[in-house]
Design an enzyme around this catalytic site. Structure first.
Site, short mmCIF file in Angstrom:
data_model
loop_
_atom_site.label_atom_id
_atom_site.label_comp_id
_atom_site.label_asym_id
_atom_site.label_seq_id
_atom_site.Cartn_x
_atom_site.Cartn_y
_atom_site.Cartn_z
N SER A 162 1.37 -1.87 6.98
CA SER A 162 0.93 -2.72 8.09
C SER A 162 1.90 -3.90 8.20
CB SER A 162 -0.52 -3.17 7.88
OG SER A 162 -0.99 -3.89 9.00
N THR A 163 1.40 -5.12 8.16
CA THR A 163 2.26 -6.29 8.35
C THR A 163 3.40 -6.31 7.33
OG1 THR A 163 0.30 -7.49 9.09
CG2 THR A 163 2.25 -8.79 8.60
N MET A 213 -2.00 -6.45 5.28
CA MET A 213 -3.27 -7.13 5.07
C MET A 213 -4.43 -6.14 5.23
SD MET A 213 -4.46 -10.20 4.36
CE MET A 213 -3.38 -11.50 4.97
N ASP A 247 -6.93 -0.78 4.69
CA ASP A 247 -6.67 0.54 5.25
C ASP A 247 -5.70 1.30 4.35
OD1 ASP A 247 -6.71 2.66 7.07
OD2 ASP A 247 -4.99 1.87 8.18
N HIS A 282 0.76 0.30 11.28
CA HIS A 282 -0.04 -0.37 12.31
C HIS A 282 0.88 -1.00 13.35
CE1 HIS A 282 -3.39 -0.99 9.07
NE2 HIS A 282 -3.34 0.25 9.52
#
Length: 347
Positions: free
Chosen positions: A163-164, A282, A285, A189
């Site tokens: 993700s991030t 973060m 998931d 993401h």
């Protein structure tokens, strides 16, 4: 209280971003700037925790300014980008240069989802404030020891979730894989409109062929498949062939694409012939899906604290016993290849 400096050449956008960021009370806009020269002085004077940065501005392009920030005063930056092909290309470059994340700018008439935009912007600013930009910038580069071969047993697969901070982490991992590696499936993401450019950019930088996944697309050796924005990616086996399954069913773990969705399918379809990595991001998931992969006999690895821009998703996976081990980003590809060699030897 998170202190933010808003940098945008549009007075209207500066006003909208300022009001939007302050809505929940935990973020304070300490100043605004109309161009990078103005922003440079205000960063020195106001010492913000996070900067939101437009790309197209007078006096200095946002990308050039971002380069200067990361060289002279590394700090969390969230890009506020336009949903255009040009905007997507520049956003990919911004993430490579060190921006933590990005959010798509609302349309000029501010219609269509301003509330949703605000929720996403505040969330990304909070994530940025929690990120470890200094550690990433100052970490010594790892020695480049090329992996000569990653040829694996038939039916093997590599699964990656992030993700991030994942754009740069995924690039680092993929850049180490030679073109004979087994198929790679990736859930990052990222919203619709950007994943195609992400795949194209990666394809220019690494030896494997990188594509945005399409439904029923066969999985081939030496290819990596990125889950399309706003769609889940699963792996399925039909007529003896591994294929992508791209669907738009409900979100899982608050995301679409979801790393959990991808990893669960890999656990069920590939089992012990899979290897997987969960990278920076973060939230949680991917942790449940990775635990399913490990329980099915797959080798699993998480990006270690101090290496991950945000040690969130890997931390949850580690704490619930979903990963066999943790490693810094430069060691993840070699460890995955070693695991693939063990699978091949045991076949």
């Amino acid at each position: 209280m998170i202190k933010v400096l808003v940098v945008d050449d549009s007075a209207l956008i500066r006003e909208v971003l300022s009001k939007t960021l302050a809505a929940d009370g935990d973020i304070k806009v300490v100043g605004t700037a109309h161009d990078p020269l103005d922003a440079r002085d205000k960063i020195k004077a106001l010492n913000p925790d996070v900067v939101t940065l437009d790309i197209e501005m007078p006096n200095m392009n946002g990308l050039a300014f971002l380069q200067k920030i990361m060289r002279l005063r590394p700090m969390p930056v969230v890009m506020v980008s336009t949903l255009t092909t040009k905007g997507a290309n520049e956003t990919m470059l911004a993430l490579e240069l060190g921006a933590v994340d990005f959010v798509a700018k609302p349309s000029s008439d501010l219609s269509g989802g301003i509330e949703r935009f605000g929720i996403m912007l505040r969330e990304k600013v909070r994530f940025a404030a929690a990120s470890d930009v200094q550690a990433r910038v100052h970490r010594a580069p790892a020695p480049n020891v090329p992996i000569k071969t990653a040829a694996a047993a038939a039916g093997s697969l590599i699964a990656i979730g992030a993700s991030t901070g994942g754009v740069e982490a995924i690039r680092q991992v993929l850049s180490q894989f030679p073109a004979d590696c087994p198929p790679i499936v990736i859930a990052q993401h990222m919203p619709k409109g950007f994943t195609g450019r992400f795949a194209s950019r990666l394809n220019d930088l690494v030896d494997v062929t990188v594509l945005e996944a399409e439904d029923r697309m066969p999985l081939a050796v030496g290819h990596a498949y990125i889950a399309p924005g706003d769609f889940h990616l699963r792996v399925e086996k039909s007529s003896g062939q591994l294929k992508c399954r791209v669907t738009q069913d409900e979100q899982m773990s608050g995301h679409r694409p979801s790393v959990d969705v991808l990893f669960e399918s890999v656990a069920k379809v590939i089992g012990p012939k899979a290897v997987g990595a969960i990278l920076t991001g973060m939230g949680r998931d991917g942790a449940n899906g990775m635990k399913m992969m490990r329980d099915a006999g797959a080798f699993t690895i998480g990006q270690a604290k101090g290496s991950a821009l945000i040690y969130g998703m890997p931390k949850v996976a580690f704490e619930m016993g979903a990963v066999v081990e943790e490693a810094s980003i430069e060691k993840i590809a070699p460890r995955l290849v070693q695991a693939l060699m063990r699978i091949k030897a045991a076949a």
